[in-house]
Write a protein that holds these residues in place. Sequence first.
Motif, PDB file in Angstrom:
ATOM      1  N   LEU A 234      31.252  40.935   6.672  1.00 40.50           N
ATOM      2  CA  LEU A 234      30.987  42.033   5.511  1.00 40.50           C
ATOM      3  C   LEU A 234      29.820  41.599   4.763  1.00 40.50           C
ATOM      4  CD1 LEU A 234      34.572  42.243   4.210  1.00 40.50           C
ATOM      5  CD2 LEU A 234      33.108  44.212   5.244  1.00 40.50           C
ATOM      6  N   VAL A 235      29.435  40.534   4.339  1.00 36.37           N
ATOM      7  CA  VAL A 235      28.124  40.042   3.571  1.00 36.37           C
ATOM      8  C   VAL A 235      26.848  40.347   4.321  1.00 36.37           C
ATOM      9  CG1 VAL A 235      26.996  38.260   2.517  1.00 36.37           C
ATOM     10  CG2 VAL A 235      29.584  38.580   1.978  1.00 36.37           C
ATOM     11  N   GLY A 236      26.983  39.926   5.696  1.00 32.35           N
ATOM     12  CA  GLY A 236      25.945  39.997   6.523  1.00 32.35           C
ATOM     13  C   GLY A 236      24.650  39.130   6.143  1.00 32.35           C
ATOM     14  N   SER A 237      23.516  39.993   6.239  1.00 27.14           N
ATOM     15  CA  SER A 237      22.182  38.957   5.529  1.00 27.14           C
ATOM     16  C   SER A 237      22.065  39.110   4.360  1.00 27.14           C
ATOM     17  CB  SER A 237      21.088  39.603   6.408  1.00 27.14           C
ATOM     18  OG  SER A 237      20.821  41.000   6.324  1.00 27.14           O
ATOM     19  N   SER A 238      23.166  39.862   3.645  1.00 26.64           N
ATOM     20  CA  SER A 238      22.850  39.848   2.161  1.00 26.64           C
ATOM     21  C   SER A 238      23.172  38.901   1.187  1.00 26.64           C
ATOM     22  CB  SER A 238      23.759  41.243   1.456  1.00 26.64           C
ATOM     23  OG  SER A 238      23.294  42.303   2.271  1.00 26.64           O
ATOM     24  N   GLY A 239      23.602  37.494   1.781  1.00 28.33           N
ATOM     25  CA  GLY A 239      24.170  36.819   1.284  1.00 28.33           C
ATOM     26  C   GLY A 239      24.580  35.451   1.774  1.00 28.33           C
TER      27      GLY A 239
ATOM     28  N   PRO B  18      23.583  43.746  -7.043  1.00 25.86           N
ATOM     29  CA  PRO B  18      24.298  43.809  -8.481  1.00 25.86           C
ATOM     30  C   PRO B  18      25.904  43.421  -8.285  1.00 25.86           C
ATOM     31  CG  PRO B  18      24.220  46.043  -7.126  1.00 25.86           C
ATOM     32  CD  PRO B  18      23.461  44.882  -6.506  1.00 25.86           C
ATOM     33  N   ALA B  19      26.610  43.349  -9.480  1.00 24.86           N
ATOM     34  CA  ALA B  19      28.002  43.153  -9.634  1.00 24.86           C
ATOM     35  C   ALA B  19      28.782  43.848  -8.620  1.00 24.86           C
ATOM     36  CB  ALA B  19      28.303  42.976 -10.755  1.00 24.86           C
ATOM     37  N   SER B  20      28.458  45.272  -8.568  1.00 26.67           N
ATOM     38  CA  SER B  20      29.170  46.156  -7.949  1.00 26.67           C
ATOM     39  C   SER B  20      29.271  46.135  -6.286  1.00 26.67           C
ATOM     40  CB  SER B  20      28.623  47.920  -8.155  1.00 26.67           C
ATOM     41  OG  SER B  20      27.312  47.747  -7.728  1.00 26.67           O
ATOM     42  N   PHE B  21      28.113  45.343  -5.814  1.00 33.09           N
ATOM     43  CA  PHE B  21      28.174  44.880  -4.571  1.00 33.09           C
ATOM     44  C   PHE B  21      29.333  43.883  -4.285  1.00 33.09           C
ATOM     45  CE2 PHE B  21      26.392  42.779  -0.742  1.00 33.09           C
ATOM     46  CZ  PHE B  21      26.629  43.708   0.268  1.00 33.09           C
ATOM     47  N   GLY B  22      29.380  42.939  -5.122  1.00 35.19           N
ATOM     48  CA  GLY B  22      30.341  41.833  -4.911  1.00 35.19           C
ATOM     49  C   GLY B  22      31.768  42.557  -5.050  1.00 35.19           C
ATOM     50  N   LEU B  23      32.043  43.430  -5.913  1.00 31.84           N
ATOM     51  CA  LEU B  23      33.369  44.113  -5.955  1.00 31.84           C
ATOM     52  C   LEU B  23      33.452  44.745  -4.730  1.00 31.84           C
ATOM     53  CD1 LEU B  23      33.127  45.572  -9.671  1.00 31.84           C
ATOM     54  CD2 LEU B  23      34.697  43.760  -8.751  1.00 31.84           C
ATOM     55  N   SER B  24      32.612  45.417  -4.105  1.00 33.53           N
ATOM     56  CA  SER B  24      32.728  46.136  -2.790  1.00 33.53           C
ATOM     57  C   SER B  24      33.032  45.271  -1.702  1.00 33.53           C
ATOM     58  CB  SER B  24      31.620  46.978  -2.412  1.00 33.53           C
ATOM     59  OG  SER B  24      31.756  47.552  -1.239  1.00 33.53           O
ATOM     60  N   ILE B  25      32.409  44.079  -1.820  1.00 36.60           N
ATOM     61  CA  ILE B  25      32.847  43.368  -0.738  1.00 36.60           C
ATOM     62  C   ILE B  25      34.193  42.818  -0.764  1.00 36.60           C
ATOM     63  CG2 ILE B  25      32.245  40.957   0.329  1.00 36.60           C
ATOM     64  CD1 ILE B  25      30.147  42.976   1.223  1.00 36.60           C
ATOM     65  N   ALA B  26      34.595  42.355  -1.974  1.00 39.02           N
ATOM     66  CA  ALA B  26      36.017  41.859  -2.230  1.00 39.02           C
ATOM     67  C   ALA B  26      36.885  43.122  -1.973  1.00 39.02           C
ATOM     68  CB  ALA B  26      36.160  41.590  -3.675  1.00 39.02           C
TER      69      ALA B  26
END
Length: 181
Positions: A59-64, A82-90
């Motif tokens: 899910l995170v791929g090369s983004s983290g 942004p924090a919204s990306f972290g929420l989306s991953i979760a």
Amino acid sequence: LYNRGYFEEQIHRDFELCRHDSLTLLMVSFDDFHLYNELYGTAEGDCILRQFGAQLAALVGSSGTVARYGGKEFAVSMPLCPASFGLSIAQQARSWMDAEIGRSGEKIKKFLTFSAGVCAYPLAAASVDELFTYANMAVYSAKTSGKNRIILYTPESVRESADESYAAKRALAENCAATIY
């Protein structure tokens, strides 16, 4: 996945990279995982941890960077996100887990859930230590307010969750008092 030591070094590098941008930290902790291991054995517990870790990394791929942070905990550093990306991953990880547990065909296994906390620099934290502290506070808040939740850290969100948890515990105590007496 990476281990805790590597992850802590990496998030410091990410923080230096993001001095003038955003850095999001996602912490995930399985709820009642000890019970899962007791019911199905540690081999089954290890299997679901490996599967979840692989899915989180996909899910995170090369983004983290994704790491197994503790026995039942995962950490994800997402520089320039942004924090919204972290929420989306979760949320995507939660959907995957629900589908995976449902696929097993055993209704009893459906209780396996996770609580997650998201914190972002510079929105809510000013340092790596604060990112960890606040993300962990969000996880703790999720667990004490009913588990199986994802909480974005803001001072208000953690305070509101703690107030709700206190009110729920107080109501339960009052309801039980009559039975006890």
